[in-house]
Design a protein around this motif. Structure first.
Motif, PDB file in Angstrom:
ATOM      1  N   GLU A  22      11.014 -30.698  31.113  1.00 17.26           N
ATOM      2  CA  GLU A  22      10.768 -31.099  29.724  1.00 17.26           C
ATOM      3  C   GLU A  22      10.053 -29.984  28.965  1.00 17.26           C
ATOM      4  OE1 GLU A  22       8.164 -34.465  27.274  1.00 17.26           O
ATOM      5  OE2 GLU A  22       8.403 -34.633  29.450  1.00 17.26           O
ATOM      6  N   THR A  48      14.200 -41.023  32.059  1.00 11.31           N
ATOM      7  CA  THR A  48      15.249 -40.518  31.171  1.00 11.31           C
ATOM      8  C   THR A  48      14.891 -39.165  30.573  1.00 11.31           C
ATOM      9  OG1 THR A  48      14.304 -41.790  29.337  1.00 11.31           O
ATOM     10  CG2 THR A  48      16.065 -42.833  30.607  1.00 11.31           C
ATOM     11  N   GLU A  60      17.438 -36.028  30.903  1.00 11.49           N
ATOM     12  CA  GLU A  60      17.991 -35.383  29.711  1.00 11.49           C
ATOM     13  C   GLU A  60      17.590 -33.918  29.634  1.00 11.49           C
ATOM     14  OE1 GLU A  60      16.576 -37.796  26.547  1.00 11.49           O
ATOM     15  OE2 GLU A  60      17.857 -39.517  27.060  1.00 11.49           O
ATOM     16  N   ARG A 109      19.746 -31.749  32.007  1.00  7.95           N
ATOM     17  CA  ARG A 109      21.092 -31.524  31.481  1.00  7.95           C
ATOM     18  C   ARG A 109      21.068 -30.536  30.317  1.00  7.95           C
ATOM     19  NH1 ARG A 109      20.878 -35.896  34.267  1.00  7.95           N
ATOM     20  NH2 ARG A 109      22.711 -36.997  35.077  1.00  7.95           N
ATOM     21  N   SER A 110      20.074 -30.665  29.474  1.00 10.34           N
ATOM     22  CA  SER A 110      19.966 -29.763  28.335  1.00 10.34           C
ATOM     23  C   SER A 110      19.783 -28.320  28.798  1.00 10.34           C
ATOM     24  CB  SER A 110      18.803 -30.193  27.442  1.00 10.34           C
ATOM     25  OG  SER A 110      18.591 -29.263  26.402  1.00 10.34           O
ATOM     26  N   GLY A 116      22.375 -40.711  37.217  1.00  5.74           N
ATOM     27  CA  GLY A 116      21.237 -41.223  36.455  1.00  5.74           C
ATOM     28  C   GLY A 116      20.540 -42.346  37.203  1.00  5.74           C
TER      29      GLY A 116
END
Length: 801
Positions: free
Chosen positions: A530, A565, A569, A572-573, A589
């Protein structure tokens, strides 16, 4: 876990719940079993099943209004099964298949007032249990039934042979049911109350005697004293009479059960069939099949088999179909819950149940897949904690993993590194926690990642800065059911975190992240992915170049991140920013599968863990890309091309060598420990200017294939080196005079290591090694005292490698 909680968990599994068709049947007919027998061309066996469940089986097989068909799951997939027509075909194809066995006569005499379907069904059930039953009726009850249901006439409305009413009437006579003509009035009721121990009123055949439904106990059809009622004709929404054969007969059965309890002075509600949740049957991928229509009035045997073959044989098993662990023990969660409970009730437990408890990866996939959220993880973890508290957990189950946890958190590998750029008294805003397995497998990339984070989040104006902590998060202790050890470990982490100024933690391992969030809620721990997703890519990763040459990657999510989540995410980003094309596998997932590392399965049941890895690899059509280093290493160990996200973000300096990295296996257990220590030395050198001496190379030669076999038994290179060194130093060893090999032992803890070694060209060479938990007097090595310590010999390794 107390029994109430255990039963609550158990009840979530609906595999033993009846299919919709059976639930809709007033007689609890095993429609699924009936269909299976008809599909197999065994109508006689199917008829036995009808006779076992149905009162008046010949009659009801012909006139049932088949409520089961309206709830059949085939309804929108080619049409519901022709259950009623198949019952008719079965009943006409074969005669009565079972006979009523003589029952000891019960002392209570019972009367049925009215010979409608409800009264006859009650008389049937009660007489088969040995109760003397007398049926009072007006007129000819058989004629009344024939007038009401033309299909019961000899030959049937469709012209088929047979006289079902006469056949069932004969069976009632064999069951000693007496029929007594009488006006069904108040005098009859009063006389019956004096003569019999219990009464049942058929409200359809004796309407003048029956009370209103509102005056009954709705759950039991109990009117008053020892009197029950059943069989009121149903009504349509417009108020017209609407007789339902199955509903009337079903009420008769239910009222008969209540009457039996009344006369026996038994609770009307205790031990009644408990309500169960609906059986969940997945319909994904089911191909519609049109109903097979009979060529004549009835199905031929061949047509009946084809139509019955359309039955879906409804069952759940949603979680079992996806989980190698649940498949291994040939059951399903409800069964396993009972086994775990029984295991806890036995003094030392059962070997099979202990294996069941320690074979779960605690990954949570079953909870996510189950419509009722059944959690094997909760069940097994609670069982492990219970076994540990009562000292029933086999010491060998998780010992090696716990030793590895302590090594990763000990002085050889652990490191608390404040941001070297901080001014005196300054405190970093961030703490990077890579986790012990990333440090063990990707030391170079871990160091590069810290360099990048340090440069990207510099300390300025009292903010920023990144410290680093090398340690295990303690999750192995939690997975092992050792909550006290987990608490002690995380308490030490908390002290280290507080000494660093309580920075916010960013973790590179999802298991670490979950453990840290629970142990250090004030740290507001987040995923390092993140953080990275909010920063520019590392300089050499700008643009699209440098991604491994793959058509696409199958993204594999770590099981401990299934509900995170933000983690999912961000991964993947970042991968897409690095130029990777991602394909989501069938289970991804929240539904991702475990690689076999979670829950310490790799330690307690290595073969099962390998099966999990292979199963997951088979689900990934492209090379795997994951954000968990243990997922990468375990998939790669089974031959699956697998990449870690750091391989995209921080590739090695050699492009040709780096291109092959996805196919290389991760380090072995001995190398992992050495790699953690090497990373610690590197960071101290690079950031603190401390040059610690490199460890001396071992003087023992061990063939790579032998080392691999030893590590499968959880025997490390350091263990055998110490054993050989000890045997050489003290001289307490055995000599094999045939080949000149030496046999020595070493007991550094509750495990004895044995080594077979010799000298070749002046060099010490290992030939074999094994370990166990026994103390062997006179064998030498540490721990050699006067006799055995009583420990079991089921320890790590157990036999020669």
């Amino acid at each position: 876990m107390d029994q109430n909680r255990l039963h609550e968990i158990e009840a979530r599994c609906t595999q033993e719940s009846p299919p919709h068709c059976r639930s809709a049947c007033p007689f609890n007919l095993d429609v699924r079993g009936f269909m299976a027998r008809m599909a197999e061309g065994r109508p006689a066996e199917a008829r036995k099943l009808l006779e076992r469940h149905l009162p008046l089986p010949g009659v009801l097989a012909r006139i049932c209004d088949h409520p089961c068909e309206s709830v059949c799951l085939r309804l929108d997939l080619g049409g519901s099964l022709a259950i009623h027509a198949l019952e008719q075909a079965c009943a006409r194809a074969v005669g009565t298949q079972s006979r009523s066995l003589p029952m000891p006569r019960k002392k209570f005499r019972l009367a049925v007032l009215g010979a409608g379907l409800a009264g006859l069904a009650a008389a049937w059930d009660l007489s088969r249990k040995g109760y003397p039953v007398t049926v009072f009726h007006q007129g000819d009850p058989q004629s009344a039934l024939l007038a009401r249901y033309p299909a019961l006439r000899p030959g049937g409305a469709d012209g088929a042979d047979g006289d079902p009413l006469a056949e069932d009437w004969e069976l009632l006579a064999r069951q000693k049911v007496e029929f007594s003509p009488s006006p069904l009035d108040a005098d009859c009721l009063a006389q019956a109350e004096k003569t019999f121990d219990g009464l049942l009123i058929d409200a359809g055949a004796a309407p003048d005697l029956a009370p209103s439904r509102e005056s009954l106990d709705a759950r039991t059809l109990h009117w008053r004293d020892n009197i029950c009622c059943a069989g009121w004709p149903g009504r349509t929404p417009t108020g017209h009479a609407c007789a339902s054969a199955s509903a009337e007969a079903g009420e008769g059965r239910h009222a008969a059960q209540t009457l039996e309890r009344l006369v026996g002075k038994v609770s009307l509600t205790a031990a009644r069939e408990k309500a169960q949740g609906p059986l969940h049957t997945p319909l994904d991928g089911i191909v519609p099949l049109e109903r097979v229509e009979p060529s004549g009035p009835l199905y031929t045997p061949e047509e009946a088999a084809l139509e019955a073959g359309r039955c879906l044989q409804c069952q759940c098993l949603i979680c079992v179909k996806e989980c190698v662990y649940l498949q291994k023990y040939k059951g399903y969660p409800r069964v396993y819950a009972r086994q775990v409970h029984n295991n806890a009730s036995i003094v030392k437990g059962l070997h099979t149940a202990n294996a069941l408890i320690n074979g779960c990866a605690l990954c949570g996939q079953c909870e996510e897949l189950c419509p009722e959220n059944f959690s094997m993880a909760e069940l097994c973890l609670a069982a492990r904690e219970d076994m540990v508290q009562r000292d029933f957990m086999p010491p060998s189950a998780h010992e090696f993993a716990l030793e590895d946890m302590e090594n990763a958190s000990g002085p050889e590998c652990a490191l608390v590194l404040p941001d070297p750029a901080l001014p005196e008294g300054g405190r970093a805003s961030w703490l990077f926690f890579p986790g012990c397995q990333l440090a063990a497998s990707c030391g170079e990339q871990t160091a590069a990642l810290y360099d990048f984070l340090h440069a990207s989040l510099p300390y300025r104006d009292g903010r920023g800065g990144v410290s680093l902590l090398l340690s295990c998060c303690g999750i192995p202790a939690r997975w092992a059911g050792r909550e006290a050890l987990f608490a002690r470990h995380t308490a030490r982490l908390k002290e280290q975190w507080e000494a660093l100024g309580r920075p916010r933690i960013m973790a590179a391992c999802s298991s670490c992240l979950s453990a840290l969030r629970q142990a250090l809620p004030g740290a507001e721990a987040v995923s390092v992915w993140e953080v990275l997703d909010g920063l520019p890519l590392p300089p050499r990763r700008e643009g699209n170049g440098g991604a491994p040459a793959a058509e696409a990657f199958s993204i594999h999510d770590p099981c401990t991140a299934r509900w995170d989540t933000v983690w999912l995410e961000a991964v993947r980003s970042l991968a897409r920013k690095c130029g990777a094309r991602l394909e989501e596998p069938r289970l991804t997932g929240a539904t991702t599968a475990c690689c076999g590392y979670g829950g310490l399965v790799w330690c307690a049941q290595p073969e099962l863990a390998r099966e999990m890895s292979g199963h997951r690899a088979a689900e990934l059509p492209y090379p795997a890309l994951t954000s968990c280093i243990m997922c990468r290493d375990r998939l790669a160990a089974g031959g699956k091309e697998s990449w870690h996200l750091l391989d995209l973000l921080f590739p090695g300096p050699d492009a040709e060598e780096d291109a092959d990295k996805g196919s290389r296996k991760g380090p072995g257990l001995s190398a992992r420990r050495a790699n953690r220590a090497a990373l610690r030395r590197r960071l101290l050198r690079d950031w603190m200017g401390e040059n610690l001496p490199e460890p001396a190379l071992g003087a023992l030669r061990v063939a790579p294939e032998l080392l691999a076999r030893l590590e499968e038994k959880h025997i490390l290179l350091s263990d055998v080196e110490e054993a050989v060194a000890g045997a050489e130093a003290c001289g307490q060893r055995f000599e094999n005079q045939e080949n000149g090999h030496w046999l020595g032992s070493w007991r550094p803890r509750q495990v004895t290591f044995w080594v077979e070694y010799g000298r070749e060209d002046g060099e010490l060479v290992l030939y074999d090694a094994w370990c166990h938990r026994m103390r062997v007097p006179g064998s030498g090595g540490q721990g050699d005292e006067n006799g055995p310590d009583g420990a079991d010999c089921c320890g790590r390794g157990g036999e020669s490698a």
